[in-house]
Write a protein that holds these residues in place. Structure first.
Motif, PDB file in Angstrom:
ATOM      1  N   ASP A  48       0.845  -1.197   0.000  1.00 20.67           N
ATOM      2  CA  ASP A  48       0.000   0.000   0.000  1.00 20.67           C
ATOM      3  C   ASP A  48       0.880   1.246   0.000  1.00 20.67           C
ATOM      4  O   ASP A  48       1.924   1.284   0.662  1.00 20.67           O
ATOM      5  CB  ASP A  48      -0.916   0.002   1.229  1.00 20.67           C
ATOM      6  N   PHE A  49       0.421   2.279  -0.734  1.00 27.78           N
ATOM      7  CA  PHE A  49       1.172   3.522  -0.843  1.00 27.78           C
ATOM      8  C   PHE A  49       0.326   4.693  -0.333  1.00 27.78           C
ATOM      9  O   PHE A  49      -0.872   4.783  -0.635  1.00 27.78           O
ATOM     10  CB  PHE A  49       1.560   3.811  -2.297  1.00 27.78           C
ATOM     11  N   ILE A  50       0.961   5.540   0.448  1.00 25.88           N
ATOM     12  CA  ILE A  50       0.389   6.838   0.810  1.00 25.88           C
ATOM     13  C   ILE A  50       1.302   7.887   0.189  1.00 25.88           C
ATOM     14  O   ILE A  50       2.488   7.976   0.533  1.00 25.88           O
ATOM     15  CB  ILE A  50       0.304   7.018   2.333  1.00 25.88           C
ATOM     16  N   LEU A  51       0.751   8.663  -0.750  1.00 27.54           N
ATOM     17  CA  LEU A  51       1.573   9.566  -1.546  1.00 27.54           C
ATOM     18  C   LEU A  51       1.324  11.018  -1.149  1.00 27.54           C
ATOM     19  O   LEU A  51       0.181  11.447  -0.959  1.00 27.54           O
ATOM     20  CB  LEU A  51       1.260   9.389  -3.037  1.00 27.54           C
ATOM     21  N   GLY A  52       2.400  11.744  -1.034  1.00 26.85           N
ATOM     22  CA  GLY A  52       2.358  13.183  -0.871  1.00 26.85           C
ATOM     23  C   GLY A  52       3.316  13.809  -1.864  1.00 26.85           C
ATOM     24  O   GLY A  52       4.077  13.109  -2.537  1.00 26.85           O
ATOM     25  N   ARG A  53       3.322  15.105  -1.953  1.00 25.86           N
ATOM     26  CA  ARG A  53       4.216  15.720  -2.924  1.00 25.86           C
ATOM     27  C   ARG A  53       5.669  15.503  -2.558  1.00 25.86           C
ATOM     28  O   ARG A  53       6.513  15.308  -3.440  1.00 25.86           O
ATOM     29  CB  ARG A  53       3.917  17.221  -3.033  1.00 25.86           C
ATOM     30  N   ASP A  54       5.978  15.500  -1.278  1.00 22.45           N
ATOM     31  CA  ASP A  54       7.371  15.396  -0.839  1.00 22.45           C
ATOM     32  C   ASP A  54       7.658  14.131  -0.038  1.00 22.45           C
ATOM     33  O   ASP A  54       8.710  14.035   0.588  1.00 22.45           O
ATOM     34  CB  ASP A  54       7.752  16.623  -0.002  1.00 22.45           C
ATOM     35  N   GLY A 114       6.911  12.013  -6.702  1.00 21.33           N
ATOM     36  CA  GLY A 114       6.271  11.224  -7.760  1.00 21.33           C
ATOM     37  C   GLY A 114       7.261  10.434  -8.586  1.00 21.33           C
ATOM     38  O   GLY A 114       6.966   9.311  -9.012  1.00 21.33           O
ATOM     39  N   TYR A 115       8.454  10.996  -8.793  1.00 22.78           N
ATOM     40  CA  TYR A 115       9.456  10.285  -9.585  1.00 22.78           C
ATOM     41  C   TYR A 115       9.960   9.041  -8.859  1.00 22.78           C
ATOM     42  O   TYR A 115      10.248   8.020  -9.485  1.00 22.78           O
ATOM     43  CB  TYR A 115      10.618  11.220  -9.916  1.00 22.78           C
ATOM     44  N   LEU A 174      -1.461  16.465  -8.065  1.00 18.96           N
ATOM     45  CA  LEU A 174      -0.467  16.468  -6.990  1.00 18.96           C
ATOM     46  C   LEU A 174       0.923  16.794  -7.510  1.00 18.96           C
ATOM     47  O   LEU A 174       1.663  17.567  -6.875  1.00 18.96           O
ATOM     48  CB  LEU A 174      -0.471  15.109  -6.286  1.00 18.96           C
ATOM     49  N   TYR A 175       1.293  16.222  -8.642  1.00 18.43           N
ATOM     50  CA  TYR A 175       2.668  16.336  -9.114  1.00 18.43           C
ATOM     51  C   TYR A 175       2.809  17.230 -10.351  1.00 18.43           C
ATOM     52  O   TYR A 175       3.917  17.396 -10.866  1.00 18.43           O
ATOM     53  CB  TYR A 175       3.234  14.956  -9.423  1.00 18.43           C
ATOM     54  N   GLY A 176       1.708  17.737 -10.856  1.00 14.06           N
ATOM     55  CA  GLY A 176       1.792  18.628 -11.999  1.00 14.06           C
ATOM     56  C   GLY A 176       1.462  17.926 -13.309  1.00 14.06           C
ATOM     57  O   GLY A 176       1.539  16.696 -13.428  1.00 14.06           O
ATOM     58  N   ALA A 177       1.098  18.718 -14.314  1.00 17.87           N
ATOM     59  CA  ALA A 177       0.698  18.163 -15.616  1.00 17.87           C
ATOM     60  C   ALA A 177       1.835  17.413 -16.291  1.00 17.87           C
ATOM     61  O   ALA A 177       1.613  16.472 -17.055  1.00 17.87           O
ATOM     62  CB  ALA A 177       0.189  19.289 -16.516  1.00 17.87           C
ATOM     63  N   GLN A 193       4.783  10.094 -16.874  1.00 18.17           N
ATOM     64  CA  GLN A 193       5.116   8.983 -15.982  1.00 18.17           C
ATOM     65  C   GLN A 193       3.883   8.114 -15.697  1.00 18.17           C
ATOM     66  O   GLN A 193       3.977   6.893 -15.637  1.00 18.17           O
ATOM     67  CB  GLN A 193       5.689   9.517 -14.661  1.00 18.17           C
ATOM     68  N   ILE A 194       2.738   8.773 -15.553  1.00 17.61           N
ATOM     69  CA  ILE A 194       1.514   8.011 -15.309  1.00 17.61           C
ATOM     70  C   ILE A 194       1.193   7.124 -16.506  1.00 17.61           C
ATOM     71  O   ILE A 194       0.845   5.942 -16.355  1.00 17.61           O
ATOM     72  CB  ILE A 194       0.341   8.964 -15.005  1.00 17.61           C
TER      73      ILE A 194
END
Length: 232
Positions: A8-14, A49-50, A124-127, A132-133
């Protein structure tokens, strides 16, 4: 890792937080590489995100490697089928099918999860993160396609194996049936001459040869009849 290993992943910008219940080798490799790059000040990224992208690619790469081992299993099954080992291949086919079932189970929610991540990921990570998506979705599609190809191939191998087994079974049944048909009149002859009665043809012990001869002739006639009918 096992195909049904859940992460499971919890994603934030940083930041990225992962939760898993057993050791994940690809995740450990990414973690070690990230730590080394951070210590050497080589890891530079605008956002987390990277790193998430690298983790997902590593997980899918590991899944591709596992599917390649199944490809080797399928090759061995195919070789065994055409080496007259159909009975032994029944269990091997079941084992490979179990592996494919595990993969299908582990991937069943990936497409929906990735699609649901598409819009929030861009927000969240920009256009610019759309590339990457799309790459993650492409990796999943390749994995799904390979899984479907393996599943179809295994289905074809199972049908081929079942057909060969059925053909061998039919040949065995046909041979036993022909033997029974030939033996039936011979059994009748021995039964008749074995009756406790006086027959005109049977007076001397040498007449036993006559009985044997009658059985041989009857058996030969039955065999010629069966061959004439092309039952053999």
């Amino acid at each position: 890792p096992a195909p049904d290993h859940e992460i499971d992943f919890i994603l934030g910008r940083d930041y990225i937080i992962t939760a898993h219940y057993r050791l994940s080798e690809p995740l450990e490799r990414i973690t070690r590489a990230f730590e080394i790059q951070s210590m050497n000040n080589k890891f530079v990224a605008e956002h987390a995100g990277y790193l998430f992208y690298d983790i997902i690619r590593e997980l899918y790469a590991t899944s591709f490697t596992q599917l390649e081992t199944i490809d080797s299993d399928l090759a061995r099954v195919e070789h065994g089928i055409f080496e007259n080992k159909e009975k032994f291949m029944v269990r091997r086919i079941s084992e490979v099918n179990k592996k494919l079932i595990d993969f299908r189970q582990s991937l069943r929610f990936h497409r929906e999860a990735l699609r649901s991540f598409e819009l929030p990921g861009k927000t969240l990570y920009g256009a610019a993160f759309a590339y990457q998506i799309e790459s993650i979705m492409a990796e999943f599609n390749k994995l799904q396609t390979m899984l479907e190809i393996h599943t179809d191939l295994l289905h074809d191998l199972r049908e081929t194996n079942d057909s060969l087994l059925s053909a061998k079974t039919n040949e065995t049944i046909k041979a036993l049936t022909v033997m029974s048909v030939i033996m039936l009149p011979l059994t009748l002859i021995t039964g008749v001459f074995g009756m406790n009665a006086n027959f005109v043809l049977i007076h001397q012990p040498s007449d036993f040869i006559f009985v044997i001869g009658a059985m041989v002739v009857t058996g030969a006639v039955m065999l010629l009849f069966i061959k004439g009918k092309k039952w053999l």
